[in-house]
Design a protein around this motif. Structure first.
Motif, PDB file in Angstrom:
ATOM      1  N   TYR A  54       0.843  -1.250  -0.044  1.00  0.00           N
ATOM      2  CA  TYR A  54       0.180  -0.112  -0.182  1.00  0.00           C
ATOM      3  C   TYR A  54       0.722   1.209   0.112  1.00  0.00           C
ATOM      4  O   TYR A  54       1.596   1.539   1.019  1.00  0.00           O
ATOM      5  CB  TYR A  54      -1.076  -0.199   1.122  1.00  0.00           C
ATOM      6  N   LEU A  55       0.867   1.870  -0.952  1.00  0.00           N
ATOM      7  CA  LEU A  55       1.831   3.104  -1.315  1.00  0.00           C
ATOM      8  C   LEU A  55       0.756   4.424  -1.107  1.00  0.00           C
ATOM      9  O   LEU A  55      -0.502   4.204  -1.425  1.00  0.00           O
ATOM     10  CB  LEU A  55       2.208   3.091  -2.918  1.00  0.00           C
ATOM     11  N   TYR A  56       1.355   5.392  -0.727  1.00  0.00           N
ATOM     12  CA  TYR A  56       0.829   6.693  -0.537  1.00  0.00           C
ATOM     13  C   TYR A  56       1.457   7.755  -1.290  1.00  0.00           C
ATOM     14  O   TYR A  56       2.711   7.883  -1.358  1.00  0.00           O
ATOM     15  CB  TYR A  56       0.737   6.933   0.930  1.00  0.00           C
ATOM     16  N   GLY A  57       1.014   8.645  -1.935  1.00  0.00           N
ATOM     17  CA  GLY A  57       1.333   9.924  -2.577  1.00  0.00           C
ATOM     18  C   GLY A  57       0.404  10.525  -3.408  1.00  0.00           C
ATOM     19  O   GLY A  57      -0.764  10.511  -3.235  1.00  0.00           O
ATOM     20  N   LEU A  58       0.693  11.423  -4.272  1.00  0.00           N
ATOM     21  CA  LEU A  58      -0.159  12.291  -5.344  1.00  0.00           C
ATOM     22  C   LEU A  58      -0.212  11.195  -6.272  1.00  0.00           C
ATOM     23  O   LEU A  58       0.703  10.962  -7.094  1.00  0.00           O
ATOM     24  CB  LEU A  58       0.839  13.473  -5.415  1.00  0.00           C
ATOM     25  N   GLU A  67      -4.922  13.903  -7.073  1.00  0.00           N
ATOM     26  CA  GLU A  67      -5.330  13.858  -5.317  1.00  0.00           C
ATOM     27  C   GLU A  67      -4.313  12.987  -4.884  1.00  0.00           C
ATOM     28  O   GLU A  67      -3.916  12.209  -5.274  1.00  0.00           O
ATOM     29  CB  GLU A  67      -6.788  13.348  -5.395  1.00  0.00           C
ATOM     30  N   LEU A  68      -4.209  13.221  -3.446  1.00  0.00           N
ATOM     31  CA  LEU A  68      -3.451  12.416  -2.345  1.00  0.00           C
ATOM     32  C   LEU A  68      -4.343  11.349  -2.105  1.00  0.00           C
ATOM     33  O   LEU A  68      -5.395  11.413  -1.846  1.00  0.00           O
ATOM     34  CB  LEU A  68      -3.188  13.355  -1.359  1.00  0.00           C
ATOM     35  N   GLY A  69      -3.607  10.138  -2.217  1.00  0.00           N
ATOM     36  CA  GLY A  69      -4.227   9.063  -1.868  1.00  0.00           C
ATOM     37  C   GLY A  69      -3.342   7.703  -1.753  1.00  0.00           C
ATOM     38  O   GLY A  69      -1.955   7.651  -2.146  1.00  0.00           O
ATOM     39  N   SER A  70      -4.047   6.706  -1.734  1.00  0.00           N
ATOM     40  CA  SER A  70      -3.391   5.106  -1.842  1.00  0.00           C
ATOM     41  C   SER A  70      -3.453   4.565  -3.166  1.00  0.00           C
ATOM     42  O   SER A  70      -4.466   4.840  -3.717  1.00  0.00           O
ATOM     43  CB  SER A  70      -3.957   4.524  -0.714  1.00  0.00           C
ATOM     44  N   VAL A  71      -2.461   3.594  -3.226  1.00  0.00           N
ATOM     45  CA  VAL A  71      -2.422   2.945  -4.406  1.00  0.00           C
ATOM     46  C   VAL A  71      -1.722   1.501  -4.120  1.00  0.00           C
ATOM     47  O   VAL A  71      -0.866   1.600  -3.283  1.00  0.00           O
ATOM     48  CB  VAL A  71      -2.009   3.526  -5.679  1.00  0.00           C
ATOM     49  N   SER A  72      -2.195   0.744  -4.802  1.00  0.00           N
ATOM     50  CA  SER A  72      -1.827  -0.851  -4.488  1.00  0.00           C
ATOM     51  C   SER A  72      -0.395  -1.124  -5.569  1.00  0.00           C
ATOM     52  O   SER A  72      -0.724  -0.584  -6.802  1.00  0.00           O
ATOM     53  CB  SER A  72      -2.739  -1.827  -4.906  1.00  0.00           C
ATOM     54  N   LEU A  73       0.748  -1.343  -4.914  1.00  0.00           N
ATOM     55  CA  LEU A  73       1.526  -1.809  -5.969  1.00  0.00           C
ATOM     56  C   LEU A  73       1.666  -2.952  -6.822  1.00  0.00           C
ATOM     57  O   LEU A  73       1.899  -2.647  -8.032  1.00  0.00           O
ATOM     58  CB  LEU A  73       3.005  -1.921  -5.077  1.00  0.00           C
ATOM     59  N   THR A  74       0.740  -3.858  -6.302  1.00  0.00           N
ATOM     60  CA  THR A  74       0.526  -5.044  -7.169  1.00  0.00           C
ATOM     61  C   THR A  74      -0.326  -4.515  -8.256  1.00  0.00           C
ATOM     62  O   THR A  74      -0.196  -5.139  -9.368  1.00  0.00           O
ATOM     63  CB  THR A  74      -0.338  -5.905  -6.319  1.00  0.00           C
ATOM     64  N   GLU A  75      -1.226  -3.692  -8.107  1.00  0.00           N
ATOM     65  CA  GLU A  75      -2.141  -3.155  -9.117  1.00  0.00           C
ATOM     66  C   GLU A  75      -1.406  -2.403 -10.096  1.00  0.00           C
ATOM     67  O   GLU A  75      -1.641  -2.433 -11.263  1.00  0.00           O
ATOM     68  CB  GLU A  75      -3.331  -2.350  -8.658  1.00  0.00           C
ATOM     69  N   LEU A  76      -0.470  -1.581  -9.584  1.00  0.00           N
ATOM     70  CA  LEU A  76       0.397  -0.744 -10.622  1.00  0.00           C
ATOM     71  C   LEU A  76       1.432  -1.678 -11.660  1.00  0.00           C
ATOM     72  O   LEU A  76       1.486  -1.237 -12.612  1.00  0.00           O
ATOM     73  CB  LEU A  76       1.402   0.273  -9.767  1.00  0.00           C
ATOM     74  N   GLU A  77       2.027  -2.697 -10.951  1.00  0.00           N
ATOM     75  CA  GLU A  77       2.507  -3.615 -11.654  1.00  0.00           C
ATOM     76  C   GLU A  77       2.003  -4.268 -12.793  1.00  0.00           C
ATOM     77  O   GLU A  77       2.470  -4.640 -13.964  1.00  0.00           O
ATOM     78  CB  GLU A  77       3.410  -4.577 -10.875  1.00  0.00           C
ATOM     79  N   ALA A  78       0.611  -4.587 -12.674  1.00  0.00           N
ATOM     80  CA  ALA A  78      -0.342  -5.180 -13.437  1.00  0.00           C
ATOM     81  C   ALA A  78      -0.851  -4.382 -14.499  1.00  0.00           C
ATOM     82  O   ALA A  78      -1.258  -4.773 -15.524  1.00  0.00           O
ATOM     83  CB  ALA A  78      -1.480  -5.983 -12.849  1.00  0.00           C
ATOM     84  N   LEU A  79      -0.686  -3.055 -14.385  1.00  0.00           N
ATOM     85  CA  LEU A  79      -1.503  -2.064 -15.131  1.00  0.00           C
ATOM     86  C   LEU A  79      -0.867  -1.944 -16.551  1.00  0.00           C
ATOM     87  O   LEU A  79       0.598  -2.021 -16.674  1.00  0.00           O
ATOM     88  CB  LEU A  79      -1.476  -0.613 -14.511  1.00  0.00           C
ATOM     89  N   ARG A  80      -1.664  -1.603 -17.496  1.00  0.00           N
ATOM     90  CA  ARG A  80      -1.170  -1.600 -18.797  1.00  0.00           C
ATOM     91  C   ARG A  80      -1.823  -0.332 -19.637  1.00  0.00           C
ATOM     92  O   ARG A  80      -2.993  -0.449 -19.362  1.00  0.00           O
ATOM     93  CB  ARG A  80      -1.309  -2.794 -19.718  1.00  0.00           C
ATOM     94  N   GLY A  81      -0.995   0.330 -20.120  1.00  0.00           N
ATOM     95  CA  GLY A  81      -1.929   1.801 -20.888  1.00  0.00           C
ATOM     96  C   GLY A  81      -2.536   0.892 -22.389  1.00  0.00           C
ATOM     97  O   GLY A  81      -2.546  -0.122 -22.588  1.00  0.00           O
ATOM     98  N   PRO A  82      -2.972   2.031 -22.960  1.00  0.00           N
ATOM     99  CA  PRO A  82      -3.850   1.558 -24.359  1.00  0.00           C
ATOM    100  C   PRO A  82      -2.765   0.804 -25.283  1.00  0.00           C
ATOM    101  O   PRO A  82      -3.278   0.091 -26.177  1.00  0.00           O
ATOM    102  CB  PRO A  82      -4.084   2.878 -24.923  1.00  0.00           C
ATOM    103  N   LEU A  83      -1.636   1.059 -25.127  1.00  0.00           N
ATOM    104  CA  LEU A  83      -0.669   0.397 -26.103  1.00  0.00           C
ATOM    105  C   LEU A  83       0.008  -0.914 -25.482  1.00  0.00           C
ATOM    106  O   LEU A  83       0.833  -1.539 -26.235  1.00  0.00           O
ATOM    107  CB  LEU A  83       0.559   1.225 -26.661  1.00  0.00           C
ATOM    108  N   GLY A  84      -0.547  -1.069 -24.252  1.00  0.00           N
ATOM    109  CA  GLY A  84       0.081  -2.212 -23.583  1.00  0.00           C
ATOM    110  C   GLY A  84       1.328  -1.894 -22.989  1.00  0.00           C
ATOM    111  O   GLY A  84       1.863  -3.121 -22.395  1.00  0.00           O
ATOM    112  N   LEU A  85       1.523  -0.749 -22.740  1.00  0.00           N
ATOM    113  CA  LEU A  85       2.911  -0.755 -21.977  1.00  0.00           C
ATOM    114  C   LEU A  85       2.816  -0.550 -20.301  1.00  0.00           C
ATOM    115  O   LEU A  85       1.792  -0.220 -20.114  1.00  0.00           O
ATOM    116  CB  LEU A  85       3.550   0.633 -22.636  1.00  0.00           C
TER     117      LEU A  85
END
Length: 114
Positions: A54-58, A67-85
């Motif tokens: 559980y990460l916290y930041g902007l 906004e200031l808030g939390s984000v999951s590192l696991t979710e960020l690692e799985a996230l892909r943009g529209p071009l798959g990056l």
């Protein structure tokens, strides 16, 4: 690319402990993460010492509402943009200001500008 190295994680945990113990603590962001193909950016300043996923930041998803808030590192690692990056770490980012300063600027601009 490893988003959060051991060195970065150690700094995030130390900031998380300090934030827990000192409510007035205003840490500098430790790491900048971004989507190269989707316009999202995260300036991460700390993580939960008990649950370092559980990460916290902007957080700026590119919708004009950072906004200031939390984000999951696991979710960020799985996230892909529209071009798959995947999400990347800005290797050259060095925070010059505390997180509150970046939040103030981002709210005025509608986006993280660092």
């Amino acid at each position: 690319m490893q988003l959060i190295t051991d060195t970065i994680r150690d700094r995030l945990i130390a900031n998380g402990r300090e934030s827990r113990d000192n409510p007035a603590f205003d840490p500098h962001p430790v790491v900048k993460l971004f989507t190269p193909d989707a316009g999202a950016t995260w300036l991460i300043s700390e993580c939960d010492p008990q649950q370092p996923d559980y990460l916290y930041g902007l957080c700026d998803l590119g919708l004009g509402e950072p906004e200031l808030g939390s984000v999951s590192l696991t979710e960020l690692e799985a996230l892909r943009g529209p071009l798959g990056l995947p999400v990347e770490r800005d290797l050259y980012f060095e925070a010059g200001y505390p997180l509150s300063h970046y939040a103030h600027l981002a709210n005025k601009a509608g986006a993280i500008t660092a």
